[in-house]
Design an enzyme around this catalytic site. Structure first.
Site, PDB file in Angstrom:
ATOM      1  N   GLY A 231       0.817  -1.210   0.000  1.00 33.39           N
ATOM      2  CA  GLY A 231       0.000   0.000   0.000  1.00 33.39           C
ATOM      3  C   GLY A 231       0.844   1.251   0.000  1.00 33.39           C
ATOM      4  O   GLY A 231       1.649   1.460   0.915  1.00 33.39           O
TER       5      GLY A 231
ATOM      6  N   GLY B 114      -0.355   4.346   0.180  1.00 36.25           N
ATOM      7  CA  GLY B 114      -1.126   5.468   0.706  1.00 36.25           C
ATOM      8  C   GLY B 114      -0.385   6.137   1.846  1.00 36.25           C
ATOM      9  O   GLY B 114       0.826   6.019   1.995  1.00 36.25           O
ATOM     10  N   PHE B 115      -1.114   6.841   2.691  1.00 36.93           N
ATOM     11  CA  PHE B 115      -0.477   7.595   3.762  1.00 36.93           C
ATOM     12  C   PHE B 115       0.289   6.692   4.728  1.00 36.93           C
ATOM     13  O   PHE B 115       1.446   6.958   5.049  1.00 36.93           O
ATOM     14  CB  PHE B 115      -1.520   8.413   4.524  1.00 36.93           C
TER      15      PHE B 115
ATOM     16  N   VAL C 165      -1.506  -8.085  -4.692  1.00 29.57           N
ATOM     17  CA  VAL C 165      -1.372  -9.187  -3.750  1.00 29.57           C
ATOM     18  C   VAL C 165      -2.652 -10.011  -3.750  1.00 29.57           C
ATOM     19  O   VAL C 165      -3.746  -9.469  -3.587  1.00 29.57           O
ATOM     20  CB  VAL C 165      -1.076  -8.663  -2.330  1.00 29.57           C
TER      21      VAL C 165
ATOM     22  N   ALA D 190      -6.407  10.852   7.400  1.00 22.62           N
ATOM     23  CA  ALA D 190      -5.022  10.900   6.959  1.00 22.62           C
ATOM     24  C   ALA D 190      -4.008  11.058   8.096  1.00 22.62           C
ATOM     25  O   ALA D 190      -3.005  10.353   8.126  1.00 22.62           O
ATOM     26  CB  ALA D 190      -4.852  12.013   5.925  1.00 22.62           C
TER      27      ALA D 190
ATOM     28  N   GLU E 110     -18.652  18.029   1.002  1.00 22.05           N
ATOM     29  CA  GLU E 110     -17.804  18.711   0.024  1.00 22.05           C
ATOM     30  C   GLU E 110     -18.324  18.515  -1.397  1.00 22.05           C
ATOM     31  O   GLU E 110     -18.353  19.461  -2.191  1.00 22.05           O
ATOM     32  CB  GLU E 110     -16.371  18.178   0.166  1.00 22.05           C
TER      33      GLU E 110
END
Length: 437
Positions: A14, A16-17, A82, A318, A174
């Site tokens: 991964g 990501g963050f 994976v 995040a 949003e």
């Protein structure tokens, strides 16, 4: 950790963050790292809705993982999927048919959409987790106005100009606020047969209030700011059904050609490959130091991890994912030195959500902001946390131009039509945290 003299191999799944922050935190440690991801980029997911609503282009909020890690000599980036985990043999089965051995494994594969047992809704109400999702939504939103322009039947035209966002969390708020601004300002005077300002934007939330993670007073202000933008806010009634022609709220049938899903999140399916307890969302219930119970060489971080800190569940945001990534790196470092690992402690930096032009809500401890000041706070925070100098400059310039002109720079329709038949978003998990704060 391996007891041999060779360099320990850390495999991180991964980009990501959580995964990227763990990788970078191990830059000076005596380990060999393989970062595995199905995509070649790190995505700043808090601004993904800006791509979906044509405010930003994909490269503005994403950067190639190889470029980000080009100066970190102990990392190899692997573009792969994976498909299996053999905890006894310490290997990963990759879709390409090869096996990848590890001494320490970090699973940070993020989250995907959850439709609460109604997976067939995905064909009619796409969610927003990846760039593929964002580009699909952008095409769908822009085409709705084009179809309305060409439609002569008043009822069918009204259905094309009816938009619903399901889910009143930060992402839903949003999206709804931005959609209302597009209809009332961006597209003004551009069509001849329709008035885009007549488009109906409805935000549907099953709970009693929007952005429920905020205090009651800020939630109420968010609702009022949405309504001021022209968004109809419907709370307390869950969606009962969604199809190609609309949705149902209780006994009320609403004709709408565009429904966006922002209501549910489920952990990456990779969590099910581990012999470990999981919660209802599929997140792996980890030990306090983020290791998997019974598997001391396997860590789980980000949206895939279910853990509490100070008696409260750690949210899927995040900052939490970044903190988990750094904590995993610290745990690996401690074990290399023969030291004990420490429990993860989440530091809450508060919540931010933008609603529209000069409209936002911010909550940091005792600090509560709304309106224009909160909007500026939100804007500065998001620009600051973007990956890379170029991304910060481009996003800031785009937002500056949009502020003065109401225009959105990425309103190009490309790709196959999305209204001919249902399109199911790709079945893939996105990077960790869905948003910042």
């Amino acid at each position: 950790m391996s007891s041999s003299d060779r360099t320990p191999h850390v495999v991180i799944v991964g980009g990501g963050f959580a995964g990227l922050w763990a990788t970078r935190a191990l830059a000076r440690d005596p380990v060999r790292i393989t970062l595995v991801d199905r995509g070649n980029h790190h995505l700043f997911q808090p601004l993904l809705y800006q791509v979906a609503t044509a405010g930003l282009s994909a490269p503005d909020i994403a950067a190639p993982l190889r470029h980000i890690l080009r100066s970190q000599d102990n990392v190899e980036v692997r573009l792969a999927e994976v498909q299996g985990i053999d905890t006894a043999a310490k290997t990963l089965a990759l879709a390409e048919g090869t096996a990848l051995a590890f001494d320490t494994l970090v699973l940070a594969a993020g989250a995907t959409h959850a439709y609460f047992g109604n997976d067939h809704w995905a064909a009619y109400a796409p969610g927003l987790k990846t760039l593929d999702d964002a580009l699909l939504l952008r095409r769908k939103l822009l085409l709705a106005f084009e179809r309305a322009e060409a439609e002569t039947d008043p009822e069918k035209r009204a259905a094309w100009l009816s938009f619903a966002v399901v889910g009143g969390g930060p992402t839903g708020v949003e999206l709804a606020g931005t959609l209302a601004e597009i209809a009332r300002h961006t597209l003004r005077s551009e069509f001849r047969n329709i008035d885009p300002a007549l488009a109906k934007v409805r935000l549907v939330e099953a709970g009693p209030r929007v952005v429920s993670s905020f205090p009651d007073d800020l939630s109420d202000k968010a609702r009022r700011q949405l309504q001021k933008l022209g968004v109809e806010v419907q709370t307390g009634t869950p969606v009962a059904d969604i199809d190609a022609d609309g949705y149902r709220l209780g006994d009320q049938r609403v004709a709408a050609k565009t429904v966006i899903w922002a209501a549910g999140v489920a952990a990456s399916p990779l969590g099910a490959l581990l012999d470990a307890p999981r919660d209802r969302a599929g997140r792996v219930q980890v030990d306090p130091d983020l290791r998997v119970p019974g598997h001391p060489d396997i860590y789980v971080a980000g949206d895939l991890a279910a853990i509490q800190s100070a008696g409260q569940p750690v949210p899927g945001v995040a900052p939490a994912a970044k903190q988990m990534g750094r904590h995993v790196a610290a745990g690996i470092r401690a074990r290399l030195r023969g030291q004990t690992t420490t429990p993860f402690a989440y530091r809450d930096f508060g919540n931010l959500a933008t609603i529209g032009r000069m409209a936002a809500v911010v909550h940091f401890g005792r600090l509560k902001l709304s309106g224009a000041l909160a909007w500026w706070f939100w804007l500065i925070a998001h620009v600051f946390f973007l990956i890379g100098f170029r991304n910060r400059v481009v996003v800031l310039l785009n937002w500056t131009m949009a502020y003065w002109s109401y225009q959105r720079a990425a309103r190009i329709i490309f790709g196959p039509p999305v209204d001919a038949e249902p399109v199911t978003p790709p079945d893939r998990e996105g990077p960790d945290a869905p948003r910042i704060g």
